[in-house]
Design an enzyme around this catalytic site. Structure first.
Site, PDB file in Angstrom:
ATOM      1  N   ARG A 105       9.946   7.023   3.168  1.00 52.64           N
ATOM      2  CA  ARG A 105       9.274   7.668   4.291  1.00 52.64           C
ATOM      3  C   ARG A 105       8.752   6.652   4.643  1.00 52.64           C
ATOM      4  NH1 ARG A 105       5.624  12.866   4.804  1.00 52.64           N
ATOM      5  NH2 ARG A 105       4.267  11.573   3.565  1.00 52.64           N
ATOM      6  N   THR A 109       5.896   6.099  10.918  1.00 48.56           N
ATOM      7  CA  THR A 109       6.490   7.260  11.455  1.00 48.56           C
ATOM      8  C   THR A 109       6.841   8.369  10.940  1.00 48.56           C
ATOM      9  OG1 THR A 109       8.652   6.442  10.868  1.00 48.56           O
ATOM     10  CG2 THR A 109       7.904   5.171  12.902  1.00 48.56           C
ATOM     11  N   ASP A 201       0.664  11.635  -4.045  1.00 48.58           N
ATOM     12  CA  ASP A 201       2.014  10.904  -3.842  1.00 48.58           C
ATOM     13  C   ASP A 201       2.898  11.113  -5.310  1.00 48.58           C
ATOM     14  OD1 ASP A 201       3.922   8.810  -3.886  1.00 48.58           O
ATOM     15  OD2 ASP A 201       3.193   8.434  -2.055  1.00 48.58           O
ATOM     16  N   ASP A 204       4.329   7.829  -6.727  1.00 47.92           N
ATOM     17  CA  ASP A 204       3.134   7.006  -7.477  1.00 47.92           C
ATOM     18  C   ASP A 204       2.473   7.660  -8.624  1.00 47.92           C
ATOM     19  OD1 ASP A 204       3.323   5.033  -5.625  1.00 47.92           O
ATOM     20  OD2 ASP A 204       1.856   5.776  -4.250  1.00 47.92           O
TER      21      ASP A 204
HETATM   22  C1  PRP Z   1       8.470  11.216  -1.015  1.00 45.78           C
HETATM   23  C2  PRP Z   1       9.032  12.479  -1.573  1.00 45.78           C
HETATM   24  C3  PRP Z   1      10.137  12.933  -0.708  1.00 45.78           C
HETATM   25  C4  PRP Z   1       9.553  12.565   0.612  1.00 45.78           C
HETATM   26  C5  PRP Z   1       9.156  13.883   1.376  1.00 45.78           C
HETATM   27  O1  PRP Z   1       9.052  10.116  -1.085  1.00 45.78           O
HETATM   28  O2  PRP Z   1       9.519  12.444  -3.085  1.00 45.78           O
HETATM   29  O3  PRP Z   1      11.325  12.216  -0.787  1.00 45.78           O
HETATM   30  O4  PRP Z   1       8.249  11.771   0.390  1.00 45.78           O
HETATM   31  O5  PRP Z   1       8.787  13.728   2.699  1.00 45.78           O
HETATM   32  P1  PRP Z   1       9.223  14.336   3.924  1.00 45.78           P
HETATM   33  O6  PRP Z   1       9.621  15.612   3.742  1.00 45.78           O
HETATM   34  O7  PRP Z   1       8.226  14.016   5.010  1.00 45.78           O
HETATM   35  O8  PRP Z   1      10.585  13.179   4.228  1.00 45.78           O
HETATM   36  P2  PRP Z   1       8.631   8.590  -0.647  1.00 45.78           P
HETATM   37  O9  PRP Z   1       9.126   8.607   0.677  1.00 45.78           O
HETATM   38  O10 PRP Z   1       7.175   8.752  -0.861  1.00 45.78           O
HETATM   39  O11 PRP Z   1       9.357   7.841  -1.426  1.00 45.78           O
HETATM   40  P3  PRP Z   1       9.353   7.601  -3.069  1.00 45.78           P
HETATM   41  O12 PRP Z   1      10.102   8.473  -3.755  1.00 45.78           O
HETATM   42  O13 PRP Z   1       9.972   6.252  -3.244  1.00 45.78           O
HETATM   43  O14 PRP Z   1       7.696   7.425  -3.392  1.00 45.78           O
HETATM   44  N1  URA Z   2       5.393  12.772  -0.469  1.00 51.18           N
HETATM   45  C1  URA Z   2       4.818  12.868  -1.809  1.00 51.18           C
HETATM   46  O1  URA Z   2       4.950  12.495  -2.458  1.00 51.18           O
HETATM   47  N2  URA Z   2       3.895  13.891  -1.355  1.00 51.18           N
HETATM   48  C2  URA Z   2       3.473  14.429  -0.226  1.00 51.18           C
HETATM   49  O2  URA Z   2       2.294  15.229  -0.082  1.00 51.18           O
HETATM   50  C3  URA Z   2       4.207  14.402   0.959  1.00 51.18           C
HETATM   51  C4  URA Z   2       5.229  13.360   0.885  1.00 51.18           C
END
Ligand code: PRP
Ligand code: URA
Length: 210
Positions: A105, A109, A201, A204
């Site tokens: 994400r 944006t 997160d 993380d």
């Molecule tokens: C997180 C999560 C989803 C997304 C959800 O991933 O694991 O994939 O955010 O958010 P959305 O519904 O608003 O799209 P992130 O983009 O943080 O990436 P990561 O898994 O690499 O940490």
């Molecule tokens: N992605 C995450 O990991 N946590 C949230 O709360 C939203 C998006």
């Protein structure tokens, strides 16, 4: 046809989810819990798998039994956090094939940015579970499912641990044929697009990157 949303309200899942959410839960424990919850959720979400009759020779006779007909599942984690659920779901269904979709994400944006897609070559004969712990705005899930649909799998279900109402609504509008399984449906998104109360997160916390 509107998609269905299923809540995993089994006591074991809810108990584990309460520890997962806790800000004091460290990476090692968090990772274990994500896998355990994913395993229990997939147990519930595969309730409708088709069975076929088989006869089994036991040491004492022949038993009329049931077996799952065909080995037809595929799991597709959304990188990165979705991979945290993979060992858990595969421990229950080791014969499933695995695809990967790389998305993150954009922090400004909140839109998904694609960086990887590798799916099983026989995906058109498989039922797919897309797995990701978090459904926030829904952008990542919607994008991942759109990419998978280009390859015409038999069916797609989306399995997450925590969902926000905003994400559920967006996903159901974008993909009305995709049922959603979640363990927690939370209040709302904050100004940074994080689920409240959520768990922070997920990526993380699984990988210890913050
Ligand atoms: C997180 C999560 C989803 C997304 C959800 O991933 O694991 O994939 O955010 O958010 P959305 O519904 O608003 O799209 P992130 O983009 O943080 O990436 P990561 O898994 O690499 O940490
Ligand atoms: N992605 C995450 O990991 N946590 C949230 O709360 C939203 C998006």
């Amino acid at each position: 046809m509107e998609s269905k949303i299923f809540f995993s309200n089994h006591p074991l899942i809810q108990h584990k989810l309460s520890i997962l959410r806790d800000v004091e839960t460290g990476t090692y424990k968090f990772r274990d819990l994500v896998n355990e919850i994913a395993m229990l959720m997939v147990f519930e979400a595969t309730r409708d798998l088709p069975l076929e009759d088989v006869k089994v020779q036991t040491p004492c006779g022949v038993a009329d039994c049931k077996r799952i007909s065909g080995k037809t599942l595929a799991f597709v984690p959304i990188l990165r956090a979705g991979t945290g659920m993979l060992d858990g779901v595969l421990s229950l269904i080791p014969s499933a094939k695995v695809g990967h979709i790389g998305l993150y994400r954009d922090e400004m944006t909140l839109k998904p940015v694609e960086y990887y897609c590798k799916l099983p070559s026989d995906i058109e004969s498989r039922d797919v579970f897309v797995i990701d712990p978090m459904l926030a705005t829904g952008g990542s899930a919607i994008n991942a499912i759109s990419q998978i649909k280009l390859r015409h799998p038999r069916s797609i279900k989306f399995l997450c641990i925590i969902a926000a109402p905003e994400g559920v609504k967006a996903l159901r509008e974008a993909h009305e044929d995709v049922d959603i399984y979640c363990a927690g449906l939370d209040s709302h998104l904050n100004e940074n697009g994080y689920i409240v109360p959520g768990l922070g997160d997920a990526g993380d916390r699984i990988f210890g990157t913050k």
